[in-house]
Scaffold this active site. Structure first.
Site, PDB file in Angstrom:
ATOM      1  CB  SER A 135     -14.681   6.245   3.448  1.00 30.06           C
ATOM      2  OG  SER A 135     -15.418   6.332   2.190  1.00 30.06           O
ATOM      3  CE1 TYR A 150     -12.502   1.390   1.666  1.00 29.12           C
ATOM      4  CE2 TYR A 150     -14.966   2.656   1.828  1.00 29.12           C
ATOM      5  CZ  TYR A 150     -13.310   2.207   1.593  1.00 29.12           C
ATOM      6  OH  TYR A 150     -12.687   4.075   1.568  1.00 29.12           O
TER       7      TYR A 150
HETATM    8  N1  LIG Z   1      -8.971   6.313  -3.117  1.00 33.28           N
HETATM    9  C1  LIG Z   1     -10.458   6.500  -2.569  1.00 33.28           C
HETATM   10  O1  LIG Z   1     -11.622   7.266  -3.598  1.00 33.28           O
HETATM   11  C2  LIG Z   1     -10.821   6.792  -1.299  1.00 33.28           C
HETATM   12  C3  LIG Z   1     -12.412   7.383  -0.655  1.00 33.28           C
HETATM   13  C4  LIG Z   1     -11.757   7.691   0.862  1.00 33.28           C
HETATM   14  C5  LIG Z   1     -11.608   7.204   1.222  1.00 33.28           C
HETATM   15  N2  LIG Z   1      -9.654   6.471   1.288  1.00 33.28           N
HETATM   16  C6  LIG Z   1      -9.024   5.528   1.749  1.00 33.28           C
HETATM   17  O2  LIG Z   1      -7.514   6.323   2.350  1.00 33.28           O
HETATM   18  C7  LIG Z   1      -7.328   5.691   2.248  1.00 33.28           C
HETATM   19  C8  LIG Z   1      -5.974   5.349   2.064  1.00 33.28           C
HETATM   20  O3  LIG Z   1      -6.354   5.478   0.310  1.00 33.28           O
HETATM   21  P1  LIG Z   1      -5.445   5.101  -0.887  1.00 33.28           P
HETATM   22  O4  LIG Z   1      -6.655   5.323  -1.976  1.00 33.28           O
HETATM   23  O5  LIG Z   1      -4.784   6.411  -1.063  1.00 33.28           O
HETATM   24  O6  LIG Z   1      -5.160   3.596  -1.146  1.00 33.28           O
HETATM   25  P2  LIG Z   1      -4.442   2.939  -1.681  1.00 33.28           P
HETATM   26  O7  LIG Z   1      -4.816   1.139  -2.461  1.00 33.28           O
HETATM   27  O8  LIG Z   1      -3.196   3.937  -2.887  1.00 33.28           O
HETATM   28  O9  LIG Z   1      -2.987   2.742  -1.235  1.00 33.28           O
HETATM   29  C9  LIG Z   1      -3.698   1.573   0.489  1.00 33.28           C
HETATM   30  C10 LIG Z   1      -1.769   1.080   1.068  1.00 33.28           C
HETATM   31  O10 LIG Z   1      -2.825   0.743   2.151  1.00 33.28           O
HETATM   32  C11 LIG Z   1      -1.681  -0.783   2.570  1.00 33.28           C
HETATM   33  N3  LIG Z   1      -2.091  -1.617   3.147  1.00 33.28           N
HETATM   34  C12 LIG Z   1      -3.517  -2.287   2.808  1.00 33.28           C
HETATM   35  N4  LIG Z   1      -3.267  -3.362   3.746  1.00 33.28           N
HETATM   36  C13 LIG Z   1      -3.199  -3.419   4.715  1.00 33.28           C
HETATM   37  C14 LIG Z   1      -2.617  -3.914   5.984  1.00 33.28           C
HETATM   38  N5  LIG Z   1      -3.466  -4.660   6.681  1.00 33.28           N
HETATM   39  N6  LIG Z   1      -1.364  -3.251   6.953  1.00 33.28           N
HETATM   40  C15 LIG Z   1      -0.760  -1.976   6.213  1.00 33.28           C
HETATM   41  N7  LIG Z   1      -0.634  -1.640   5.100  1.00 33.28           N
HETATM   42  C16 LIG Z   1      -2.188  -2.325   4.521  1.00 33.28           C
HETATM   43  C17 LIG Z   1      -1.185  -0.828   0.778  1.00 33.28           C
HETATM   44  O11 LIG Z   1      -0.093  -2.114   0.439  1.00 33.28           O
HETATM   45  C18 LIG Z   1      -1.658   0.601   0.183  1.00 33.28           C
HETATM   46  O12 LIG Z   1      -0.284   0.704   0.255  1.00 33.28           O
HETATM   47  C19 LIG Z   1      -7.981   4.306   2.898  1.00 33.28           C
HETATM   48  O13 LIG Z   1      -8.071   4.488   4.054  1.00 33.28           O
HETATM   49  C20 LIG Z   1      -8.741   4.656   2.179  1.00 33.28           C
HETATM   50  O14 LIG Z   1     -10.082   3.101   2.912  1.00 33.28           O
HETATM   51  C21 LIG Z   1      -9.768   6.570  -0.141  1.00 33.28           C
END
Ligand SMILES: NC(=O)c1ccc[n+]([C@@H]2O[C@H](COP(=O)([O-])OP(=O)(O)OC[C@H]3O[C@@H](n4cnc5c(N)ncnc54)[C@H](O)[C@@H]3O)[C@@H](O)[C@H]2O)c1
Length: 243
Positions: A135, A150
């Site tokens: 991130s 985080y």
């Molecule tokens: N959305 C943002 O703004 C953003 C920014 C920077 C980084 N990220 C990173 O990108 C990645 C994807 O994020 P996103 O925005 O798609 O999130 P999201 O919340 O839409 O999806 C996350 C998914 O992870 C699954 N999950 C959660 N805990 C879990 C576990 N213990 N085991 C297996 N699956 C699990 C959830 O069920 C969900 O389907 C994450 O690592 C997040 O930290 C997101």
């Protein structure tokens, strides 16, 4: 041109509808990949080119089972894109010990568990590509949404990707990290519109990222287009953090 024809790709974090993992799965399917999708909330499903598994990445045995079932079904794992993650917005002084442990267990230890499960298979194959979702929070000192726990966990993910790149490069395995900026998924559901507009106005491309923006970076790192890219951190933030 289909970039993943003949490749087996394991993607985590694919169950949430507008997630980065779901967009990556769609793009990889369009590029001809055979998919193993793993998520804590997944409904198990099996088709000729798709296997969906319930997997809690905090549990090493779940990660090993996902890899083993993927190999049993499709014969190999060519690429892993690890998107499963959680976020929480808290000031540092409000983060309890349990909050910290949970954030690290899913975001950092989950990445470690998955890599430890798949690396022996990739070493056996003599090839593999791993992309770990970190991130922007890891780079700029805290998230726009995520707290210190985080950001610290995601900083660990960057170090993990670099270590794997160095240790397993001689085995033909590449590992890279992706740092998205704020991306329109369920993860930012709680953010007020005025905050989103303020942040978008500071991004040189004047918008937030989409799951598809990040999926494109995942495709690059999982495919042979990035055959000599190992140990990098790929920013997908519209120029918000140029360094
Ligand atoms: N959305 C943002 O703004 C953003 C920014 C920077 C980084 N990220 C990173 O990108 C990645 C994807 O994020 P996103 O925005 O798609 O999130 P999201 O919340 O839409 O999806 C996350 C998914 O992870 C699954 N999950 C959660 N805990 C879990 C576990 N213990 N085991 C297996 N699956 C699990 C959830 O069920 C969900 O389907 C994450 O690592 C997040 O930290 C997101």
């Amino acid at each position: 041109m289909k970039l993943l024809e003949g490749k087996v790709c394991l993607i985590t974090g694919t169950a949430a509808h507008h997630s980065i993992g779901a967009a990556t799965a769609r793009l990889f399917a369009a590029h001809g990949a055979q998919l193993v999708l793993a998520d804590i909330s997944a409904a198990p499903e099996a088709r000729s080119d798709l296997l969906t598994l319930a997997c809690d990445v905090t549990r090493p045995e779940d990660c090993s089972a996902a890899v083993a079932t993927g190999v049993e079904t499709f014969g190999r794992i060519d690429a892993v894109v690890h998107c499963a993650g959680i976020v929480e917005a808290s000031g540092l002084l409000d983060i309890g010990a349990d909050d910290f442990d949970r954030m690290v267990a899913v975001n950092l230890k989950g990445s470690f568990n998955l890599c430890q499960a798949v690396l022996p298979q990739m070493v056996k194959q003599g090839s593999g590509a791993i992309a770990l979702l970190a991130s922007l929070a890891a780079q700029r000192g805290g998230g726009l949404v995520g707290g210190a726990h985080y950001a610290a966990a995601k900083g660990g993910v960057l170090s993990l990707a670099r270590t794997i790149a160095r240790e397993f490069g001689p085995n033909g395995v590449r590992a890279n990290a992706i740092c998205p900026g704020m991306t329109r998924t369920g993860m930012i559901d709680g953010v007020a519109d005025e905050d989103i507009n303020r942040i978008a106005a500071e991004i040189p491309l004047r918008r937030l990222g989409t799951p598809e923006d990040v999926a494109g970076a995942c495709l690059f790192l999982a495919s042979d287009l990035s055959a000599f890219v190992n140990g990098v951190t790929l920013d997908v933030n519209g120029g918000f953090h140029i360094h």
